[in-house]
Design a protein around this motif. Sequence first.
Motif, mmCIF file in Angstrom:
data_model
loop_
_atom_site.group_PDB
_atom_site.id
_atom_site.type_symbol
_atom_site.label_atom_id
_atom_site.label_comp_id
_atom_site.label_asym_id
_atom_site.label_seq_id
_atom_site.Cartn_x
_atom_site.Cartn_y
_atom_site.Cartn_z
ATOM 1 N N ILE A 196 0.841 -1.203 0.000
ATOM 2 C CA ILE A 196 0.000 0.000 0.000
ATOM 3 C C ILE A 196 0.872 1.247 0.000
ATOM 4 O O ILE A 196 0.692 2.149 -0.813
ATOM 5 N N ARG A 197 1.847 1.274 0.904
ATOM 6 C CA ARG A 197 2.644 2.481 1.100
ATOM 7 C C ARG A 197 3.529 2.812 -0.105
ATOM 8 O O ARG A 197 3.633 3.956 -0.525
ATOM 9 N N TRP A 198 4.197 1.804 -0.642
ATOM 10 C CA TRP A 198 5.232 2.086 -1.651
ATOM 11 C C TRP A 198 4.762 1.893 -3.078
ATOM 12 O O TRP A 198 5.368 2.403 -4.006
ATOM 13 N N ILE A 199 3.676 1.131 -3.282
ATOM 14 C CA ILE A 199 3.256 0.859 -4.656
ATOM 15 C C ILE A 199 1.895 1.489 -4.965
ATOM 16 O O ILE A 199 1.750 2.217 -5.944
ATOM 17 N N LEU A 200 0.913 1.259 -4.108
ATOM 18 C CA LEU A 200 -0.439 1.743 -4.421
ATOM 19 C C LEU A 200 -0.602 3.233 -4.125
ATOM 20 O O LEU A 200 -1.145 3.978 -4.950
ATOM 21 N N LEU A 201 -0.150 3.666 -2.955
ATOM 22 C CA LEU A 201 -0.357 5.061 -2.566
ATOM 23 C C LEU A 201 0.190 6.063 -3.590
ATOM 24 O O LEU A 201 -0.552 6.936 -4.046
ATOM 25 N N PRO A 202 1.469 5.934 -3.984
ATOM 26 C CA PRO A 202 1.987 6.937 -4.940
ATOM 27 C C PRO A 202 1.210 6.956 -6.260
ATOM 28 O O PRO A 202 0.986 8.024 -6.833
ATOM 29 N N GLN A 203 0.792 5.757 -6.715
ATOM 30 C CA GLN A 203 0.086 5.718 -8.000
ATOM 31 C C GLN A 203 -1.341 6.234 -7.866
ATOM 32 O O GLN A 203 -1.873 6.855 -8.787
ATOM 33 N N ALA A 204 -1.954 5.989 -6.694
ATOM 34 C CA ALA A 204 -3.298 6.515 -6.467
ATOM 35 C C ALA A 204 -3.264 8.033 -6.343
ATOM 36 O O ALA A 204 -4.161 8.728 -6.821
ATOM 37 N N ILE A 205 -2.214 8.551 -5.724
ATOM 38 C CA ILE A 205 -2.099 10.008 -5.568
ATOM 39 C C ILE A 205 -2.053 10.678 -6.936
ATOM 40 O O ILE A 205 -2.726 11.676 -7.178
ATOM 41 N N ARG A 206 -1.266 10.106 -7.843
ATOM 42 C CA ARG A 206 -1.143 10.728 -9.159
ATOM 43 C C ARG A 206 -2.503 10.829 -9.853
ATOM 44 O O ARG A 206 -2.841 11.869 -10.402
ATOM 45 N N VAL A 207 -3.260 9.759 -9.811
ATOM 46 C CA VAL A 207 -4.563 9.772 -10.478
ATOM 47 C C VAL A 207 -5.532 10.701 -9.732
ATOM 48 O O VAL A 207 -6.415 11.308 -10.337
ATOM 49 N N SER A 208 -5.344 10.823 -8.430
ATOM 50 C CA SER A 208 -6.284 11.595 -7.623
ATOM 51 C C SER A 208 -6.006 13.095 -7.645
ATOM 52 O O SER A 208 -6.866 13.877 -7.241
ATOM 53 N N LEU A 209 -4.815 13.487 -8.074
ATOM 54 C CA LEU A 209 -4.460 14.911 -7.966
ATOM 55 C C LEU A 209 -5.418 15.858 -8.695
ATOM 56 O O LEU A 209 -5.881 16.832 -8.090
ATOM 57 N N PRO A 210 -5.751 15.623 -9.958
ATOM 58 C CA PRO A 210 -6.665 16.568 -10.615
ATOM 59 C C PRO A 210 -8.027 16.689 -9.927
ATOM 60 O O PRO A 210 -8.463 17.819 -9.634
ATOM 61 N N PRO A 211 -8.719 15.581 -9.600
ATOM 62 C CA PRO A 211 -9.982 15.753 -8.874
ATOM 63 C C PRO A 211 -9.796 16.355 -7.481
ATOM 64 O O PRO A 211 -10.683 17.066 -7.001
ATOM 65 N N MET A 212 -8.659 16.101 -6.855
ATOM 66 C CA MET A 212 -8.423 16.692 -5.541
ATOM 67 C C MET A 212 -8.241 18.212 -5.650
ATOM 68 O O MET A 212 -8.590 18.949 -4.726
ATOM 69 N N GLY A 213 -7.707 18.661 -6.792
ATOM 70 C CA GLY A 213 -7.636 20.102 -7.024
ATOM 71 C C GLY A 213 -9.032 20.710 -7.041
ATOM 72 O O GLY A 213 -9.284 21.762 -6.453
#
Lengths: 250, 258
Positions: free
Chosen positions: A140-157
Amino acid sequence: MTLDLQIFIDALFSRVFLEGALIAVALAVLSLAGAAVLGFVMALLRDSRIAALRTFAAGYIWFFRAIPTLLQLLFTWNALPQLFPALRENWFSPFLAALIALIINESAYVAEIVRAGLLSIDDGQREAGRAVGLKPGAIIRWILLPQAIRVSLPPMGNELINMLKLTSLASVISLQELLTVTAQQVSLTFAFVELYLAAAVYYLVIVSIFTLIQRRLERNYEWTSRKVSSTPMGAITRAIRLPSLTGGNK
Amino acid sequence: MNVEQPFLSVRNAHKAYGDVEVLHGIDLDVAQGTTTVVLGPSGSGKSTILRCMALLEPLSEGTMRLAGELHGMREDSKGRIVPVEENKLWEQRQHLGMVFQRFNLFPHMTVEHNVSLALRRTAGLNKHEARDRAIQQLTRVGLGAFVTRFPAELSGGQQQRVAIARALALKPKIMFFDEPTSALDPELVQEVLDVMEELAHEGMTMVTVTHEMSFAKHVADEVIFMDEGEVVERRPPEEFFDDPQHGRTKKFLAHLAK
């Protein structure tokens, strides 16, 4: 047309407006930050292997998306102290009440954004993590989280901008945020045009800064070796120990 | 180790998804330091048995042993053999190497970080040790000059070699390859096969599911042919290709020759 430029400029640089704006920004940023953490947990629970956790997360998301934000604010500020006497103390400020209400409300939306982010990650990623012997938490910490953050950034904006506007709802619980102080000033001077314009300028500036920060963050998640990692946001990202994914390895 | 005793042994392996059984009792032995190639038409269960042996999926029934120890399984208090729980399997998995058809590199990490991640987070190496070993393994697959690149900046063949280095870095007892060249452009296949052949010569124990018949002919010590969830034939490659025994094997080989 009557527009008193002096009143507009005075309001723009007045202490009450500036403080109101800072409160709005602080509330929006802290609420979203809190909602991001809570929402990430809810997103993980939502797709948990344990049925009870899945049901809990689904119920949480259903409940807090269904209840109007305004009602949640009013409930937190007015009703919770009736239920819990400890909340009748002075430390339970309008800011804190608004923060709690907005974090809980927003986390239900963020959970769905993060879930979409997690779903977008190829199953092979999780599998490769398992294959090299990573523990579930490390995956979760090293593989899923960073990749989920990237996809989530535009909607999080989008969400951050939404949060900024939702902070104005906190006027009903007497939080001295930007729109509250604007209304107060208007009731004193009746300078509707000038004061509303001044408030609008603040929102424009704040959202512009948010957009800029979002763009910098997104650039940090481009995952190529070409870009420079020494951007200010790169330094900030590393400082708050988000995964550093920029070109440098140091 | 006794030569007669297999390094990896699978007995009566069944695998079902719901009501559909895809493996109907597989027996399979792999001797230490040998290369085994698993062939078979699609849907034969060859990838499934590989994934079970790599501990990515539990068997529904049957036992597996690696170097004499239960593999992905344990004895419970009543002496029954049961699968190890998912959240404890990592311990056994870090001694296995797995290479996937679609590489499955971590796109958000440099090549070096891809290889060193598990070394740091599971094997307990410090940053410098992990980095040194990562670079050493990347050099071994001919990618010493690419350590700071990201996966998206590499060709498919290079990405698969990174994936091999990532598996090698954990010093695995045995390596599994699941159609490692099937997703590659034809001109990139050979560089990956070359690395695999070198590993075979160095004495790595390998089990490979592949459609590369030249690899099976020239590198494999043993060929296993599967069809419809069963092992049909298990023989040295020269016998397998020159003198197939079973009708299904003949049909498969004839189909390839077309």
